[in-house]
Motif scaffolding. Structure first.
Motif, PDB file in Angstrom:
ATOM      1  N   ALA A 157      42.976 -39.534-102.382  1.00  0.00           N
ATOM      2  CA  ALA A 157      43.686 -38.799-103.144  1.00  0.00           C
ATOM      3  C   ALA A 157      43.403 -39.112-104.825  1.00  0.00           C
ATOM      4  CB  ALA A 157      45.260 -39.009-103.022  1.00  0.00           C
ATOM      5  N   LYS A 158      43.470 -38.003-105.547  1.00  0.00           N
ATOM      6  CA  LYS A 158      43.224 -38.290-107.066  1.00  0.00           C
ATOM      7  C   LYS A 158      44.139 -39.414-107.563  1.00  0.00           C
ATOM      8  CE  LYS A 158      41.692 -33.413-108.019  1.00  0.00           C
ATOM      9  NZ  LYS A 158      41.897 -32.406-108.812  1.00  0.00           N
ATOM     10  N   ASP A 159      45.234 -39.519-107.379  1.00  0.00           N
ATOM     11  CA  ASP A 159      46.219 -40.364-107.769  1.00  0.00           C
ATOM     12  C   ASP A 159      45.658 -41.653-107.476  1.00  0.00           C
ATOM     13  OD1 ASP A 159      47.812 -38.809-109.035  1.00  0.00           O
ATOM     14  OD2 ASP A 159      49.208 -38.464-107.577  1.00  0.00           O
ATOM     15  N   VAL A 160      45.218 -42.162-106.206  1.00  0.00           N
ATOM     16  CA  VAL A 160      44.809 -43.265-105.904  1.00  0.00           C
ATOM     17  C   VAL A 160      43.337 -43.648-106.448  1.00  0.00           C
ATOM     18  CG1 VAL A 160      43.892 -44.791-103.727  1.00  0.00           C
ATOM     19  CG2 VAL A 160      45.523 -43.131-103.444  1.00  0.00           C
ATOM     20  N   ILE A 161      42.436 -42.714-106.497  1.00  0.00           N
ATOM     21  CA  ILE A 161      41.322 -42.851-107.310  1.00  0.00           C
ATOM     22  C   ILE A 161      41.750 -43.428-108.839  1.00  0.00           C
ATOM     23  CG2 ILE A 161      39.177 -41.753-108.121  1.00  0.00           C
ATOM     24  CD1 ILE A 161      39.082 -40.073-105.728  1.00  0.00           C
ATOM     25  N   HIS A 162      42.514 -42.461-109.536  1.00  0.00           N
ATOM     26  CA  HIS A 162      42.934 -42.815-110.823  1.00  0.00           C
ATOM     27  C   HIS A 162      43.320 -44.676-110.795  1.00  0.00           C
ATOM     28  CE1 HIS A 162      44.114 -42.629-114.858  1.00  0.00           C
ATOM     29  NE2 HIS A 162      45.518 -42.777-114.495  1.00  0.00           N
ATOM     30  N   LEU A 163      44.122 -44.684-109.822  1.00  0.00           N
ATOM     31  CA  LEU A 163      44.602 -46.200-109.793  1.00  0.00           C
ATOM     32  C   LEU A 163      43.435 -47.295-109.885  1.00  0.00           C
ATOM     33  CD1 LEU A 163      47.122 -48.221-109.732  1.00  0.00           C
ATOM     34  CD2 LEU A 163      47.241 -47.936-107.267  1.00  0.00           C
ATOM     35  N   ILE A 164      42.741 -47.092-108.637  1.00  0.00           N
ATOM     36  CA  ILE A 164      41.408 -47.849-108.501  1.00  0.00           C
ATOM     37  C   ILE A 164      40.853 -48.094-109.949  1.00  0.00           C
ATOM     38  CG2 ILE A 164      39.178 -48.322-107.358  1.00  0.00           C
ATOM     39  CD1 ILE A 164      40.565 -46.721-104.937  1.00  0.00           C
ATOM     40  N   ILE A 165      40.364 -46.973-110.343  1.00  0.00           N
ATOM     41  CA  ILE A 165      39.596 -46.716-111.832  1.00  0.00           C
ATOM     42  C   ILE A 165      40.396 -47.711-112.676  1.00  0.00           C
ATOM     43  CG2 ILE A 165      38.769 -45.430-113.553  1.00  0.00           C
ATOM     44  CD1 ILE A 165      38.206 -43.494-111.490  1.00  0.00           C
ATOM     45  N   THR A 166      41.614 -47.442-112.838  1.00  0.00           N
ATOM     46  CA  THR A 166      42.363 -48.048-113.844  1.00  0.00           C
ATOM     47  C   THR A 166      42.444 -49.644-113.692  1.00  0.00           C
ATOM     48  OG1 THR A 166      43.858 -46.232-114.130  1.00  0.00           O
ATOM     49  CG2 THR A 166      44.898 -48.382-114.830  1.00  0.00           C
ATOM     50  N   ILE A 167      42.662 -50.175-112.435  1.00  0.00           N
ATOM     51  CA  ILE A 167      42.564 -51.390-112.227  1.00  0.00           C
ATOM     52  C   ILE A 167      41.278 -52.263-112.524  1.00  0.00           C
ATOM     53  CG2 ILE A 167      42.902 -53.045-110.276  1.00  0.00           C
ATOM     54  CD1 ILE A 167      44.903 -51.417-109.105  1.00  0.00           C
ATOM     55  N   ILE A 168      40.199 -51.536-112.244  1.00  0.00           N
ATOM     56  CA  ILE A 168      38.688 -52.067-112.230  1.00  0.00           C
ATOM     57  C   ILE A 168      38.647 -51.820-113.900  1.00  0.00           C
ATOM     58  CG2 ILE A 168      36.569 -51.713-112.074  1.00  0.00           C
ATOM     59  CD1 ILE A 168      36.957 -50.438-109.343  1.00  0.00           C
ATOM     60  N   SER A 169      38.882 -50.973-114.638  1.00  0.00           N
ATOM     61  CA  SER A 169      38.873 -51.010-116.010  1.00  0.00           C
ATOM     62  C   SER A 169      39.430 -52.270-116.734  1.00  0.00           C
ATOM     63  CB  SER A 169      39.179 -49.552-116.454  1.00  0.00           C
ATOM     64  OG  SER A 169      38.117 -48.627-116.055  1.00  0.00           O
ATOM     65  N   SER A 170      40.818 -52.275-116.424  1.00  0.00           N
ATOM     66  CA  SER A 170      41.635 -53.182-116.823  1.00  0.00           C
ATOM     67  C   SER A 170      41.150 -54.704-116.637  1.00  0.00           C
ATOM     68  CB  SER A 170      42.887 -53.390-116.349  1.00  0.00           C
ATOM     69  OG  SER A 170      43.675 -51.936-116.631  1.00  0.00           O
ATOM     70  N   ILE A 171      40.480 -54.846-115.503  1.00  0.00           N
ATOM     71  CA  ILE A 171      39.942 -56.339-115.269  1.00  0.00           C
ATOM     72  C   ILE A 171      38.770 -56.427-116.060  1.00  0.00           C
ATOM     73  CG2 ILE A 171      38.766 -57.656-113.163  1.00  0.00           C
ATOM     74  CD1 ILE A 171      40.834 -56.186-111.502  1.00  0.00           C
ATOM     75  N   LEU A 172      37.705 -55.621-116.268  1.00  0.00           N
ATOM     76  CA  LEU A 172      36.521 -55.556-117.009  1.00  0.00           C
ATOM     77  C   LEU A 172      36.981 -55.980-118.282  1.00  0.00           C
ATOM     78  CD1 LEU A 172      34.467 -52.727-115.424  1.00  0.00           C
ATOM     79  CD2 LEU A 172      34.125 -55.242-115.159  1.00  0.00           C
ATOM     80  N   SER A 173      38.130 -55.326-118.908  1.00  0.00           N
ATOM     81  CA  SER A 173      38.572 -55.624-120.216  1.00  0.00           C
ATOM     82  C   SER A 173      38.987 -57.210-120.521  1.00  0.00           C
ATOM     83  CB  SER A 173      39.828 -54.570-120.686  1.00  0.00           C
ATOM     84  OG  SER A 173      39.448 -53.456-120.656  1.00  0.00           O
ATOM     85  N   VAL A 174      39.667 -57.529-119.449  1.00  0.00           N
ATOM     86  CA  VAL A 174      39.754 -59.049-119.329  1.00  0.00           C
ATOM     87  C   VAL A 174      38.722 -59.954-119.309  1.00  0.00           C
ATOM     88  CG1 VAL A 174      40.994 -60.940-118.189  1.00  0.00           C
ATOM     89  CG2 VAL A 174      42.261 -58.771-118.168  1.00  0.00           C
ATOM     90  N   VAL A 175      37.684 -59.570-118.717  1.00  0.00           N
ATOM     91  CA  VAL A 175      36.553 -60.377-118.551  1.00  0.00           C
ATOM     92  C   VAL A 175      35.806 -60.302-119.779  1.00  0.00           C
ATOM     93  CG1 VAL A 175      34.206 -60.248-117.214  1.00  0.00           C
ATOM     94  CG2 VAL A 175      36.234 -60.008-116.137  1.00  0.00           C
ATOM     95  N   ALA A 176      35.806 -59.188-120.202  1.00  0.00           N
ATOM     96  CA  ALA A 176      34.960 -58.787-121.654  1.00  0.00           C
ATOM     97  C   ALA A 176      35.678 -59.565-122.892  1.00  0.00           C
ATOM     98  CB  ALA A 176      35.183 -57.436-122.011  1.00  0.00           C
ATOM     99  N   TYR A 177      36.955 -59.779-122.912  1.00  0.00           N
ATOM    100  CA  TYR A 177      37.895 -60.463-123.978  1.00  0.00           C
ATOM    101  C   TYR A 177      37.421 -61.990-123.707  1.00  0.00           C
ATOM    102  CZ  TYR A 177      41.604 -62.883-125.983  1.00  0.00           C
ATOM    103  OH  TYR A 177      42.180 -63.988-126.926  1.00  0.00           O
ATOM    104  N   ILE A 178      37.423 -62.444-122.362  1.00  0.00           N
ATOM    105  CA  ILE A 178      37.055 -64.109-122.110  1.00  0.00           C
ATOM    106  C   ILE A 178      35.907 -64.364-122.316  1.00  0.00           C
ATOM    107  CG2 ILE A 178      36.900 -65.738-120.107  1.00  0.00           C
ATOM    108  CD1 ILE A 178      39.103 -64.356-118.431  1.00  0.00           C
ATOM    109  N   TYR A 179      34.784 -63.676-122.123  1.00  0.00           N
ATOM    110  CA  TYR A 179      33.342 -64.031-122.448  1.00  0.00           C
ATOM    111  C   TYR A 179      33.279 -63.806-123.822  1.00  0.00           C
ATOM    112  CZ  TYR A 179      32.130 -64.993-117.657  1.00  0.00           C
ATOM    113  OH  TYR A 179      32.024 -65.456-116.208  1.00  0.00           O
ATOM    114  N   LEU A 180      33.750 -62.826-124.438  1.00  0.00           N
ATOM    115  CA  LEU A 180      33.444 -62.480-125.992  1.00  0.00           C
ATOM    116  C   LEU A 180      33.684 -63.796-126.584  1.00  0.00           C
ATOM    117  CD1 LEU A 180      32.868 -60.965-128.677  1.00  0.00           C
ATOM    118  CD2 LEU A 180      35.105 -59.981-128.353  1.00  0.00           C
ATOM    119  N   TYR A 181      35.357 -64.121-126.507  1.00  0.00           N
ATOM    120  CA  TYR A 181      35.642 -65.084-127.427  1.00  0.00           C
ATOM    121  C   TYR A 181      35.214 -66.520-126.889  1.00  0.00           C
ATOM    122  CZ  TYR A 181      38.331 -62.047-130.105  1.00  0.00           C
ATOM    123  OH  TYR A 181      38.657 -60.792-130.969  1.00  0.00           O
ATOM    124  N   LYS A 182      34.816 -66.631-125.686  1.00  0.00           N
ATOM    125  CA  LYS A 182      34.576 -67.934-125.292  1.00  0.00           C
ATOM    126  C   LYS A 182      33.177 -68.324-125.915  1.00  0.00           C
ATOM    127  CE  LYS A 182      33.396 -70.809-121.018  1.00  0.00           C
ATOM    128  NZ  LYS A 182      33.184 -70.601-119.613  1.00  0.00           N
TER     129      LYS A 182
END
Length: 293
Positions: A46-71
């Protein structure tokens, strides 16, 4: 000890670090959402499920980007995303967020302004879940992890808290159905509270959990608008009516006086506890003066 070059001074100037951090995190989040939207082209989910998956992955990648940038950038361990005590911080944050939002709605209910129209299918929680998940992680990285943390290093906890809160509230003036009173309310109830939560815990998990629980409870459970944005699918369809001062009007319960009061009360308590724990950072000029004595 070798002196830093002009280029190094500019690169490590607080405002430069803030601009670079915000640019990187926004770019990673936006690009990953756009890229994944093209990848997840399927009728199997379902579109809502796909949107949730995309949101979770994008949010996790934002955390990873923050960690590696400032490290790499600041050459330090990224303690604000440490997993030490993560369970306690998430649980306490969720509890505080749910409690504050529930008390806000309770006031509206007691005043006769809240009623349940219908209870919808359980899967209706997916859109508000995606919204709450992404806004909590994305906004806390930007406002507490970057703007507040870096400003605090130079100007101290209290000045940084006021600055980051004003920026947080000011940016929400651009939201639908917003107003000056709503922006001031958000600066207090969210800007101050979430900044105080970071000071208290010295990690981002605590404010992320509060932010998530506040938004999710407000939309998915109570069926209310969040920061002026209405969600099409919620677990409960509700009717909220009455004076804007206790309902928040079109902006949602965040625009109410009680939301501001509960957020401010929680922020004050957390700051008192932070002071007792020695988590308050002094401005650099006071630190220099103290070292000369």
């Amino acid at each position: 000890m070798s002196k830093k070059s002009i280029g190094q001074k500019i690169l490590h100037f607080p405002l430069t670090k803030i601009i670079i951090g915000i640019s990187v995190v926004i770019s990673v989040f936006s690009f990953s959402k756009s890229f994944l939207s093209g990848v997840f082209q399927t009728d199997l989910l379902a579109k809502d499920v796909i949107h949730l998956i995309i949101t979770i992955i994008s949010s996790i990648l934002s955390v990873v980007a923050y960690i590696y940038l400032y490290k790499f950038y600041e050459r330090r361990e990224i303690t604000e995303f440490s997993t030490h005590g993560i369970g306690k911080n998430l649980a306490l944050g969720i509890l505080l967020g749910v409690l504050a939002q529930s008390l806000t709605i309770l006031v509206i209910y007691v005043m006769g302004g809240y009623s349940v129209v219908s209870i919808n299918p359980f899967l209706y929680i997916i859109p508000p879940l995606a919204m709450a998940f992404s806004s909590a992680i994305f906004e806390e990285i930007l406002f507490r992890g970057i703007i507040f943390r870096i400003t605090e290093e130079k100007l101290g906890s209290y000045i940084a808290l006021v600055i980051s809160a004003l920026i947080f509230g000011g940016l929400h003036l651009a939201n639908p159905n917003s107003s000056l009173s709503a922006g001031i309310g958000l600066a207090i109830q969210a800007g101050l509270l979430l900044g105080a939560a970071y000071i208290y815990a010295r990690n981002l998990w605590f404010p992320i959990a509060i932010h998530f629980a506040w938004n999710f409870t407000q939309t998915a459970i109570f069926g209310a608008s969040v920061s002026g944005n209405a969600i099409s699918k919620t677990l409960i369809t509700s009717k909220i009516s009455g004076a804007d001062w206790f309902t928040g009007g079109p902006f949602g319960p965040e625009g109410s006086i009680q939301a501001t009061f509960f957020g401010l009360l929680a922020a004050i308590i957390l700051l008192i506890l932070s002071h007792k724990k020695g988590h308050i950072i002094k401005p650099y000029w006071k630190t220099i003066a103290a070292n000369k004595v």
